[in-house]
Design a protein around this motif. Structure first.
Motif, short mmCIF file in Angstrom:
data_model
loop_
_atom_site.label_atom_id
_atom_site.label_comp_id
_atom_site.label_asym_id
_atom_site.label_seq_id
_atom_site.Cartn_x
_atom_site.Cartn_y
_atom_site.Cartn_z
N GLN A 97 -0.08 -2.38 -12.87
CA GLN A 97 -0.04 -0.94 -12.61
C GLN A 97 1.05 -0.26 -13.45
O GLN A 97 0.82 0.82 -13.99
N GLY A 123 -6.11 3.59 2.32
CA GLY A 123 -5.75 3.97 0.95
C GLY A 123 -6.31 2.99 -0.06
O GLY A 123 -6.68 1.86 0.27
N VAL A 124 -6.37 3.45 -1.29
CA VAL A 124 -6.84 2.60 -2.39
C VAL A 124 -5.89 2.75 -3.56
O VAL A 124 -5.12 3.72 -3.62
N TYR A 125 -5.92 1.78 -4.46
CA TYR A 125 -5.15 1.90 -5.69
C TYR A 125 -6.05 2.57 -6.73
O TYR A 125 -6.98 1.96 -7.25
N MET A 185 -6.71 1.07 -10.34
CA MET A 185 -7.34 -0.24 -10.53
C MET A 185 -8.85 -0.07 -10.67
O MET A 185 -9.40 0.94 -10.22
N ARG A 194 0.20 0.33 -17.03
CA ARG A 194 -0.84 1.33 -17.26
C ARG A 194 -0.29 2.75 -17.17
O ARG A 194 -0.96 3.70 -17.57
N GLN A 231 0.19 6.61 -0.66
CA GLN A 231 -1.24 6.42 -0.92
C GLN A 231 -1.91 5.58 0.18
O GLN A 231 -3.05 5.18 0.03
N LYS A 232 -1.19 5.38 1.29
CA LYS A 232 -1.74 4.74 2.49
C LYS A 232 -2.24 3.32 2.24
O LYS A 232 -3.26 2.90 2.79
N THR A 233 -1.56 2.59 1.40
CA THR A 233 -1.97 1.22 1.12
C THR A 233 -1.03 0.18 1.74
O THR A 233 -1.34 -1.01 1.69
#
Lengths: 273, 311
Positions: A11, B84-86, B89, A14, A90-92
């Motif tokens: 990540q 949530g998601v990335y 990706m 990028r 981001q709620k992850t």
């Protein structure tokens, strides 16, 4: 390989800042080298003094070492303080915490990725730092000890940034607290030291400075958490690293370890994800 | 499969859970409903090991969530209320990362990711950036991620929020399929019609406690697989006494309400029981004007349980 490290590095590389920040960093360091070189040699050119190459080398090296540390201290919060808050934003984070990844694995992944990026900056600057070799006056030991000291400081500050990131919900707050920490340990400690030194000297015989170890510990103490003092201590010869450099290294390692412990506690106990 | 006993959880001055208890059997699709702030999400977080409790006990698959959290994580799949998601990706990378996070290795890793792509219908978009997916697709992706390690218990917190009607229908179908495979599902939702369609039982929660419905029970039976109980309203012309006598003399039936021209009958059994009652009434000369199933919908029961208590 820890999946967190792979994910984080992927990540980070990028992101636009993955190439933008190293470029800017090297440009600034290059500008510092050029400025220092011309200022140092200009005096010689005017015939006021005769400056030897080794002096230019030492001046360049010291200027670069301190400038590099200052720049990296400003960059560390950018990489570390947003690491965990971004997962909250981001709620992850809930997905990570309910997977089989342990809190230490999550911390290690975040730490390694942010620290490796700072190390990348440090390594890219080594050729610039080694330019001092060309002028003489600086040997491999000075380069090694200054780099090792910078690495310890940056590792500690990365851990502090991650702690801020685990304690706050938003990246902006965590980054602000990380910068405040950088200011406190770099500037506030120095101010406290010099104010207390003045008070001490005015209360005692003002004629002569009693030497570093002649000062009471409570006056010296703030400087042991000052990264610039720590870097200064690294310029001593190997036999003189004890006790000052080692004391600073111990203090910074302790701060990093405490930040790690509190971050793990936050990761394990917080349900506000 | 899920056993919650007298659990309490307090946040500063707010008592989020106050002695709540729940039992969900293996293979059930169990609903959890209550107003905002009732404690549903807190309960889900306790079950998923994200939050420690102040008191009480919580077991999932016989494992204590407090002391055996890591084993519980192997057993559960948790979908939070705001998954949530990335975004940076690709769809495949996202699933591969979580397959790694669940320590899936080698062939099992590849099979789990491929199955998740197929199950979510995102196989053709596996190389696309997650950012490019619609909200419904992202929700499917997160649910697929939740199923990667083949969990025996699914904890779904408001999984249908924000989905369009077609996506909701798909979700209901997928959840029924999972239940048919033996997965125990606890689902919290405000969309009562969805819960009514798929759940076998629904627990009522309010103010962190078990809330009682109009019938005094805190768990509503919806589609119990054994001996369904149905309520029928029978409208009559003339005296209702012979009809009452017929109903009460038939096994599996009882009159629960009776007026001069109307009976409310509870019937346990299959459709044949219902047909037999109607036949018996007609053959006995009772003038039947109407014979209708009286549906006491979940929305009605929810209103009865919570409406009067709102400030």
């Amino acid at each position: 390989m820890n999946p967190m490290i792979r994910k984080e590095l992927r990540q980070r590389m990028r992101e636009r800042r993955g190439w933008l920040l190293p470029s800017l960093y090297l440009l600034v360091l290059g500008a510092v080298v050029a400025f220092t070189y011309f200022v140092t040699t200009a005096e010689s050119g005017r015939g006021q003094t005769s400056i030897q190459g080794s002096t230019v080398g030492v001046v360049l090296f010291l200027t670069l070492a301190y400038s590099q540390l200052a720049l990296l201290l400003l960059l560390v919060p950018i990489f570390s303080a947003g690491s965990i808050t971004i997962e909250k934003e981001q709620k992850t984070l809930a997905g990570l915490l309910t997977s089989l990844l342990t809190a230490p694995q999550i911390w290690w992944g975040k730490f390694v990725s942010s620290f490796l990026f700072v190390l990348l900056l440090l390594i890219t600057s080594l050729p610039v730092l080694s330019m001092a070799f060309a002028f003489g006056g600086i040997g491999p030991w000075e380069i090694f000890s200054a780099t090792l000291t910078t690495v310890i400081i940056l590792g500690c500050m990365s851990a502090v940034g991650l702690y801020s990131s685990s304690a706050f919900q938003r990246s902006v707050h965590a980054t602000a607290v990380s910068y405040a920490t950088v200011v406190v340990i770099s500037v506030v400690t120095a101010i406290i030291f010099f104010v207390r030194l003045q008070m001490y000297q005015s209360a005692h015989e003002p004629a002569a400075f009693p030497g570093w170890y002649g000062l009471p510990l409570n006056i010296r103490a703030p400087m042991y958490v000052n990264p610039f003092f720590f870097l200064t201590a690294s310029f001593a010869s190997p036999k003189q690293l004890y006790p000052t450099w080692l004391a600073c290294a111990g203090v910074f390692t302790l701060i990093g370890a405490l930040a790690l412990a509190f971050t793990l506690r936050n990761l394990r106990r917080r349900g506000d994800v | 499969m899920i056993d919650v006993q007298q659990v309490c959880k307090k946040f500063d001055s707010k008592q989020a859970l106050d002695g709540f208890s729940l039992h969900v059997g293996a293979g059930e699709l169990f609903g959890l409903v209550g107003p905002n702030g009732a404690g549903k999400t807190t309960l889900m977080k306790l079950l998923s090991t994200l939050l420690p409790m102040d008191s009480g006990t919580v077991h999932v698959g016989g494992l204590d969530v407090t002391t055996e959290g890591r084993e519980v994580k192997r057993l559960i799949g948790y979908l939070p209320d705001q998954p949530g998601v990335y975004q940076d990706m690709s769809v495949r990378e996202f699933l591969e990362f979580f397959a790694d996070a669940f320590q899936l290795k080698g062939a099992r890793h590849r099979a789990a990711v491929d199955h998740a792509l197929e199950w979510s219908g995102l196989g053709e978009r596996s190389g696309s950036s997650v950012e490019q997916l619609s909200f419904g697709m992202k929700q499917r992706l997160v649910l697929a991620k939740t199923l990667l390690h083949d969990p025996k218990v699914l904890l779904l917190d408001e999984p249908a929020t924000g989905l369009d009607p077609m996506a909701r229908l798909d979700l209901r179908k997928q959840l029924k399929e999972l239940q048919a495979k033996g997965v125990t599902i606890l689902i919290s939702s405000h969309i009562l019609s969805d819960l009514e369609d798929i759940c076998t039982q629904i627990a009522l929660i309010g103010g962190g406690r078990n809330a009682a419905g109009a019938d005094g029970h805190s768990v509503i039976q919806l589609h119990a697989p054994q001996a369904p109980v149905r309520i029928y309203e029978v409208k009559l012309l003339g005296d209702s006494a012979p009809a009452v006598q017929i109903v009460n003399s038939t096994a599996g039936m009882r009159v629960i309400e009776s007026t001069s021209s109307r009976l409310v009958v509870e019937i346990s059994g299959a459709d044949e029981q219902v047909a037999a009652l109607l036949r018996a009434l007609v053959l006995a000369g009772v003038n039947v004007l109407g014979f209708d199933q009286r549906a006491v919908g979940l929305e009605k029961r929810y209103r009865l349980a919570f409406q009067e208590k709102r400030p």
